[in-house]
Motif scaffolding. Sequence first.
Motif, mmCIF file in Angstrom:
data_model
loop_
_atom_site.group_PDB
_atom_site.id
_atom_site.type_symbol
_atom_site.label_atom_id
_atom_site.label_comp_id
_atom_site.label_asym_id
_atom_site.label_seq_id
_atom_site.Cartn_x
_atom_site.Cartn_y
_atom_site.Cartn_z
ATOM 1 N N ARG A 70 7.082 -8.324 -2.441
ATOM 2 C CA ARG A 70 7.140 -6.868 -2.603
ATOM 3 C C ARG A 70 8.597 -6.417 -2.718
ATOM 4 N NH1 ARG A 70 2.801 -4.673 1.966
ATOM 5 N NH2 ARG A 70 1.328 -6.416 1.779
ATOM 6 N N ASP A 71 8.863 -5.637 -3.734
ATOM 7 C CA ASP A 71 10.208 -5.111 -3.979
ATOM 8 C C ASP A 71 10.434 -3.915 -3.051
ATOM 9 O OD1 ASP A 71 12.555 -3.968 -4.950
ATOM 10 O OD2 ASP A 71 12.086 -4.477 -7.035
ATOM 11 N N THR A 72 11.455 -3.993 -2.195
ATOM 12 C CA THR A 72 11.671 -2.912 -1.226
ATOM 13 C C THR A 72 12.226 -1.644 -1.876
ATOM 14 O OG1 THR A 72 13.919 -3.642 -0.650
ATOM 15 C CG2 THR A 72 12.095 -4.598 0.598
ATOM 16 N N ARG A 73 12.678 -1.731 -3.113
ATOM 17 C CA ARG A 73 13.112 -0.504 -3.801
ATOM 18 C C ARG A 73 11.919 0.357 -4.169
ATOM 19 N NH1 ARG A 73 16.302 -2.998 -8.726
ATOM 20 N NH2 ARG A 73 14.323 -4.128 -8.714
ATOM 21 N N THR A 74 10.790 -0.277 -4.447
ATOM 22 C CA THR A 74 9.602 0.457 -4.888
ATOM 23 C C THR A 74 8.547 0.580 -3.797
ATOM 24 O OG1 THR A 74 8.679 -1.597 -5.806
ATOM 25 C CG2 THR A 74 9.954 -0.183 -7.297
ATOM 26 N N HIS A 75 8.758 -0.084 -2.666
ATOM 27 C CA HIS A 75 7.834 0.010 -1.529
ATOM 28 C C HIS A 75 8.577 0.644 -0.355
ATOM 29 C CE1 HIS A 75 5.797 -3.026 -3.976
ATOM 30 N NE2 HIS A 75 4.699 -2.804 -3.272
ATOM 31 N N LYS A 76 8.076 1.783 0.107
ATOM 32 C CA LYS A 76 8.684 2.453 1.254
ATOM 33 C C LYS A 76 8.308 1.709 2.547
ATOM 34 C CE LYS A 76 8.961 6.970 -0.936
ATOM 35 N NZ LYS A 76 8.617 8.412 -0.872
ATOM 36 N N PRO A 77 9.021 2.007 3.649
ATOM 37 C CA PRO A 77 8.751 1.276 4.901
ATOM 38 C C PRO A 77 7.281 1.270 5.318
ATOM 39 C CG PRO A 77 10.787 2.489 5.107
ATOM 40 C CD PRO A 77 10.209 2.865 3.779
#
Length: 538
Positions: A70-77
């Motif tokens: 999962r890309d953390t730029r496109t997935h919020k916490p």
Amino acid sequence: MIRFENVSVRYEGAGAPALQDVDLTVPEGELVLLVGPSGVGKSTLLGTVSGLVPHFTGGVLSGRVSVDGRDTRTHKPRELADVVGTVGQDPLSHFVTDTVEDELAYGMESLGVAPDVMRRRVEETLDLLGLADLRDRPIATLSGGQQQRVAIGSVLTPHPRVLVLDEPTSALDPAAAEEVLAVLQRLVHDLGTTVLMAEHRLERVVQYADQVLLLPGPGLAPVLGEPAEVMALSPVHPPVVGLGRLAGWSPLPLSVRDARRRASALRAELAGRTPAAVAPPPAAPAVAETDALSLRRGRIEALRRVSLTVRPGETVALMGRNGAGKSTLLNALVGLHAPSSGRVLVGGKAPSRTPPREMVRRVGLIPQEPRDLLYADTVAAECAAADHDAGAAPGTCRALVSALLPDVPDETHPRDLSEGQRLALALALVLTGRPPLLLLDEPTRGLDYAAKSRLIGILRDLAADGTALVLATHDVELAAELAHRVVILADGEVVADGPTADVVVSSPSFAPQVSKVLAPQQWLTVAQVRKALEDVRP
């Protein structure tokens, strides 16, 4: 499991990136220890894994961080919460409920875990972290270390595949820290959990790491490798590594056990030598004393018949497990808690019955969270308020800040300071009133070795000028470096009180690493050993 691809982070208004050109992979099922001097971007790197950077902190993240694909730029916490569990430096900012058991269950409720599964996991976590006796306690009544364990437990119950921990043992006593690290080892080895941890107290954790990730500083590439290899070139390292470097051991030892196996020749070389101890101050009337002090907080008897005397120029380290009464004793000395029985005197007066404006000239307290003393929007405003409260000449506090923080402008907001800088600012605010007694609660929490060394120098100078210091600390290395006396509390009672070497050398919990390696000789610090070797070697 975690992949960094040319990752850089820059915050608005910052002169340089907080993180630059990180390109590496953290494998699944490993404990990776993140090390480096303060301010090199360790917390920022951890934040990119959980998605807090940049979604909550702001700034610009370039490159790509992926966790379990999962890309953390496109997935919020919140979209990473089932995969990543995060515990920051401040456990209080982590809590959303009032009691221990509710806090352990909250994360699972948010993820829709079935009630019977929730109940089982809460019980398992209570036992894992030694929290069963605290399950019904309000979180606000717990000690700092107990709160830290609850914060860690609350992210364990959802069973994340990745744990991100920022200073997880900073507020824990040595025994509690060992318990937490044992739990992390079990998660890594038995369940394949990936742990990425930043920690300044490397003496506690480096021997458990599968790999060490070193952030050396601006303009230097991160180094990921075997712990002994990275420690050989790291600017920050635990005392056992410092001793190994001094003795010329290769590979460097990471644990006391490894060092003891190689230390026979060093012990023989030091035989007959006497360590240079911290010289006791001259005899003088007490600055503070307690006589049979007992203190109840609700249903809890926090202190039981504690008798203690502190003299000018003396440095006393209060030690003991979390919840032993150390912070309560400091609060009694500053007047925040009134005795249930017995008495407390500071400068000949009872603190709880003395007006605060008078007490600020008698005693100063630096709490566990220095920001609790910081209310203004700028460093200059904090200094002006401190001068006014202490009745000091304008500019007095600013002069102290300049000595402790030479590169911090007046317009800087206190929240933008590092942990070490906030501590230095709080120290300057308290010292503006020139109190003869200074109390510090966990003063090295969040400090790297260089910042701790600077703090030790400041406190030594204060003691040499006659200021009495009382430190509540779990940092055995700090006590070894600085304290004339160590007082150990257990369940609110004094169980040991004597010269530092006499108390800590015989203690398996509170002995510093050098003492454990060179026992039965009474060496406490690498500096003592270096000085002795300089005297005997040509």
